[in-house]
Motif scaffolding. Structure first.
Motif, PDB file in Angstrom:
ATOM      1  N   PRO A  19       6.787  -2.326   7.686  1.00 30.09           N
ATOM      2  CA  PRO A  19       6.303  -1.107   7.021  1.00 30.09           C
ATOM      3  C   PRO A  19       7.128  -0.687   5.816  1.00 30.09           C
ATOM      4  N   LYS A  20       8.437  -0.849   5.880  1.00 29.58           N
ATOM      5  CA  LYS A  20       9.296  -0.344   4.815  1.00 29.58           C
ATOM      6  C   LYS A  20       9.017  -1.028   3.481  1.00 29.58           C
ATOM      7  N   GLU A  21       8.846  -2.337   3.489  1.00 30.61           N
ATOM      8  CA  GLU A  21       8.653  -3.037   2.226  1.00 30.61           C
ATOM      9  C   GLU A  21       7.335  -2.636   1.562  1.00 30.61           C
ATOM     10  N   PHE A  22       6.318  -2.324   2.358  1.00 32.02           N
ATOM     11  CA  PHE A  22       5.053  -1.872   1.782  1.00 32.02           C
ATOM     12  C   PHE A  22       5.152  -0.427   1.305  1.00 32.02           C
ATOM     13  N   SER A  23       5.910   0.392   2.023  1.00 24.74           N
ATOM     14  CA  SER A  23       6.141   1.770   1.575  1.00 24.74           C
ATOM     15  C   SER A  23       6.914   1.781   0.259  1.00 24.74           C
ATOM     16  N   ASP A  24       7.910   0.912   0.152  1.00 26.59           N
ATOM     17  CA  ASP A  24       8.692   0.824  -1.080  1.00 26.59           C
ATOM     18  C   ASP A  24       7.809   0.380  -2.249  1.00 26.59           C
ATOM     19  N   TRP A  25       6.913  -0.528  -1.979  1.00 27.97           N
ATOM     20  CA  TRP A  25       6.000  -1.009  -3.025  1.00 27.97           C
ATOM     21  C   TRP A  25       5.145   0.135  -3.559  1.00 27.97           C
ATOM     22  N   TYR A  26       4.562   0.904  -2.637  1.00 28.06           N
ATOM     23  CA  TYR A  26       3.708   2.010  -3.085  1.00 28.06           C
ATOM     24  C   TYR A  26       4.533   3.097  -3.763  1.00 28.06           C
ATOM     25  N   CYS A  27       5.734   3.327  -3.280  1.00 32.14           N
ATOM     26  CA  CYS A  27       6.616   4.326  -3.875  1.00 32.14           C
ATOM     27  C   CYS A  27       6.879   3.995  -5.346  1.00 32.14           C
ATOM     28  N   SER A  54      -2.430  -3.827   8.264  1.00 28.79           N
ATOM     29  CA  SER A  54      -2.032  -4.988   9.066  1.00 28.79           C
ATOM     30  C   SER A  54      -3.021  -5.259  10.200  1.00 28.79           C
ATOM     31  N   ASN A  55      -4.097  -4.464  10.260  1.00 26.29           N
ATOM     32  CA  ASN A  55      -5.147  -4.689  11.260  1.00 26.29           C
ATOM     33  C   ASN A  55      -6.532  -4.745  10.626  1.00 26.29           C
ATOM     34  N   TRP A  56      -6.575  -4.892   9.291  1.00 28.31           N
ATOM     35  CA  TRP A  56      -7.858  -4.973   8.600  1.00 28.31           C
ATOM     36  C   TRP A  56      -8.000  -6.334   7.938  1.00 28.31           C
ATOM     37  N   PRO A  57      -9.138  -7.006   8.095  1.00 30.53           N
ATOM     38  CA  PRO A  57     -10.366  -6.572   8.756  1.00 30.53           C
ATOM     39  C   PRO A  57     -10.195  -6.438  10.267  1.00 30.53           C
ATOM     40  N   PRO A  58     -11.083  -5.645  10.891  1.00 35.47           N
ATOM     41  CA  PRO A  58     -10.928  -5.315  12.319  1.00 35.47           C
ATOM     42  C   PRO A  58     -11.268  -6.470  13.242  1.00 35.47           C
ATOM     43  N   ASN A  79      -9.335   6.465  -9.670  1.00 38.38           N
ATOM     44  CA  ASN A  79      -8.344   6.415  -8.598  1.00 38.38           C
ATOM     45  C   ASN A  79      -7.404   5.234  -8.813  1.00 38.38           C
ATOM     46  N   LEU A  80      -6.114   5.528  -8.878  1.00 46.18           N
ATOM     47  CA  LEU A  80      -5.101   4.498  -9.074  1.00 46.18           C
ATOM     48  C   LEU A  80      -4.349   4.200  -7.780  1.00 46.18           C
ATOM     49  N   GLY A  81      -4.850   4.717  -6.664  1.00 48.70           N
ATOM     50  CA  GLY A  81      -4.214   4.478  -5.377  1.00 48.70           C
ATOM     51  C   GLY A  81      -4.544   3.106  -4.823  1.00 48.70           C
ATOM     52  N   PHE A  82      -4.044   2.841  -3.624  1.00 54.40           N
ATOM     53  CA  PHE A  82      -4.217   1.536  -2.974  1.00 54.40           C
ATOM     54  C   PHE A  82      -5.351   1.573  -1.946  1.00 54.40           C
ATOM     55  N   PRO A  83      -5.841   0.417  -1.524  1.00 51.71           N
ATOM     56  CA  PRO A  83      -6.874   0.360  -0.477  1.00 51.71           C
ATOM     57  C   PRO A  83      -6.385   0.963   0.843  1.00 51.71           C
ATOM     58  N   LYS A  84      -7.341   1.397   1.647  1.00 55.45           N
ATOM     59  CA  LYS A  84      -7.080   2.003   2.960  1.00 55.45           C
ATOM     60  C   LYS A  84      -6.298   3.304   2.845  1.00 55.45           C
ATOM     61  N   MET A  85      -6.430   3.958   1.672  1.00 58.55           N
ATOM     62  CA  MET A  85      -5.812   5.265   1.467  1.00 58.55           C
ATOM     63  C   MET A  85      -6.855   6.289   1.055  1.00 58.55           C
ATOM     64  N   GLY A  86      -8.018   6.202   1.627  1.00 57.93           N
ATOM     65  CA  GLY A  86      -9.034   7.208   1.346  1.00 57.93           C
ATOM     66  C   GLY A  86      -9.961   6.866   0.198  1.00 57.93           C
ATOM     67  N   THR A  87     -10.030   5.596  -0.204  1.00 58.19           N
ATOM     68  CA  THR A  87     -10.921   5.229  -1.310  1.00 58.19           C
ATOM     69  C   THR A  87     -12.383   5.453  -0.944  1.00 58.19           C
ATOM     70  N   SER A  88     -12.762   5.121   0.281  1.00 59.03           N
ATOM     71  CA  SER A  88     -14.145   5.338   0.726  1.00 59.03           C
ATOM     72  C   SER A  88     -14.453   6.826   0.847  1.00 59.03           C
ATOM     73  N   SER A  89     -13.454   7.600   1.278  1.00 64.02           N
ATOM     74  CA  SER A  89     -13.651   9.047   1.394  1.00 64.02           C
ATOM     75  C   SER A  89     -13.883   9.672   0.025  1.00 64.02           C
ATOM     76  N   LEU A  90     -13.138   9.214  -0.967  1.00 64.16           N
ATOM     77  CA  LEU A  90     -13.353   9.703  -2.331  1.00 64.16           C
ATOM     78  C   LEU A  90     -14.754   9.344  -2.821  1.00 64.16           C
ATOM     79  N   THR A 147       3.337   4.932   7.864  1.00 61.52           N
ATOM     80  CA  THR A 147       3.314   4.142   9.096  1.00 61.52           C
ATOM     81  C   THR A 147       1.872   3.864   9.512  1.00 61.52           C
ATOM     82  N   LYS A 148       1.035   4.897   9.402  1.00 60.38           N
ATOM     83  CA  LYS A 148      -0.379   4.725   9.737  1.00 60.38           C
ATOM     84  C   LYS A 148      -1.060   3.795   8.733  1.00 60.38           C
ATOM     85  N   TRP A 149      -0.677   3.932   7.469  1.00 59.29           N
ATOM     86  CA  TRP A 149      -1.263   3.063   6.443  1.00 59.29           C
ATOM     87  C   TRP A 149      -0.923   1.604   6.714  1.00 59.29           C
TER      88      TRP A 149
END
Length: 348
Positions: free
Chosen positions: A255-263, A223-227, A123-134, A216-218
């Motif tokens: 949110p936009k700057e983090f979305s741009d980073w992942y994009c 921005s709220n982890w750890p809880p 998995n080459l994705g980022f944290p909090k994007m379903g890594t635990s689910s995988l 937006t949810k990501w």
């Protein structure tokens, strides 16, 4: 008597002459108005869009068209058409408003490769994007999976991949054996970014993953982890560590700057994998209601193994807390390691 009748007749004649003259004046004024109203469209039609709109309005007013065919306001009509064109279709969760780089593609795995994709799965994705689910999905399916920690000594995958490359070896050489590596980074060092070329060129038999979710949810999640109420949270820590391509720490997170980073990361991964025909890139939208069935089709693991894990119940109170606790027990994480597990080193 005759004199009075003559006077009355004269007065009546004067009144009639006055009425006739007034009627001529009214007709003249009316003709002038009509001439001006019909002449205006011809002049305005040579102008810009506003002039053309005025001419069309005159045409409708002076025609025999029914009221139901007459637009009340031509500019409003055009605005409505533009708004309609921006409404999302039923084609997918993130259609229209989300750029392609932030949407999972569903045509990257040909049916001829269903249940035949070579391992390891990386998995080459980022944290909090379903890594635990995988991780839980592949574990549930009987595969050996790793998440954050690799090998028998449970070293961080971020550490062993970096040491492998430093020794001139492919990234996973010193990371033990696993069928699936579902999260490589430790929140401080991102092998999927810093060592991407080495992964693609060094592991020719690998199948790669990119995970997606509503950005937006990501952002709300990172921005709220750890809880906990007070930070630093994940987004702030990433910016401080100067990770390649990450948002600047000179301004407040958004949110936009983090979305741009992942994009940008997604585009880079797609381009590199596309240049190596031996590789397959599996793109997973973790919010797709059909993702369980799709994973079953591709990997042959029952869709019941797919589910949401590692959910932050502080921002998702609708989630059953017992399910979250169960997922933590399955992962065998001690309370003092929760932050380390998803943010890198422990915060004191």
């Amino acid at each position: 008597m005759v004199k009075n009748q003559s006077v009355a007749a004269a007065l009546l004649l004067l009144v009639l002459v006055g009425l006739i003259a007034n009627e001529k004046n009214i007709r003249s004024q009316r003709n002038n108005i009509l001439e001006r109203s019909f002449a205006a469209p011809k002049l305005e039609m040579t102008g810009g869009s506003a002039s053309r709109a005025i001419a069309i309005d005159h045409e409708f007013v002076n025609s025999d068209r029914s009221a139901e065919n007459e637009p009340k306001n031509i500019f409003h009509f055009e605005a409505e058409k533009e708004e309609d064109s921006q409404q999302p279709s039923n084609a997918g969760i993130h259609d229209i408003v989300t750029p392609d780089c932030l949407r999972a593609r569903h045509d990257t795995v040909p049916e001829s490769l269903f249940q035949k994709l070579p391992k390891p799965y990386i998995n080459l994705g980022f944290p909090k994007m379903g890594t635990s689910s995988l991780y839980h999905y592949f574990e549930c399916g009987g595969l050996k999976a790793s998440h954050l920690k690799c090998g028998k000594k449970s070293h961080k995958c971020a550490r062993c991949t970096r040491e492998s490359v430093a020794a001139g070896l492919p990234p996973l050489t010193q990371c033990g054996e696993a069928d699936a590596y579902t999260q490589l980074d430790d929140g401080l060092y991102f092998p999927q970014i810093e060592l991407l070329e080495q992964f693609v060129h060094g592991h020719s038999d690998a199948t790669f993953f990119l995970t997606f979710r509503n950005m937006t949810k990501w952002y709300h999640s990172i921005s709220n982890w750890p809880p906990r109420k007070n930070g630093p949270h994940m987004d702030e820590r990433w910016k401080r560590k100067n990770i390649t391509g990450s948002p600047s720490n000179e301004r407040r997170s958004n949110p936009k700057e983090f979305s741009d980073w992942y994009c940008k990361h997604v585009k880079r991964v797609r381009n590199l994998v596309a240049q190596n025909p031996l590789h397959t890139l599996v793109e997973v939208d973790i919010e797709d209601p059909e993702i369980g069935q799709r994973m079953e089709d591709i990997f042959g693991i029952d869709q019941s193994c797919w589910g949401n894990t590692n959910v932050n119940v502080r921002i998702h109170p609708e989630v059953n807390r017992s399910e979250v606790m169960l997922s933590r027990l399955i992962m065998k994480q001690e309370k003092t390691d929760v932050i380390e597990g998803y943010n890198g080193d422990r915060i004191n």
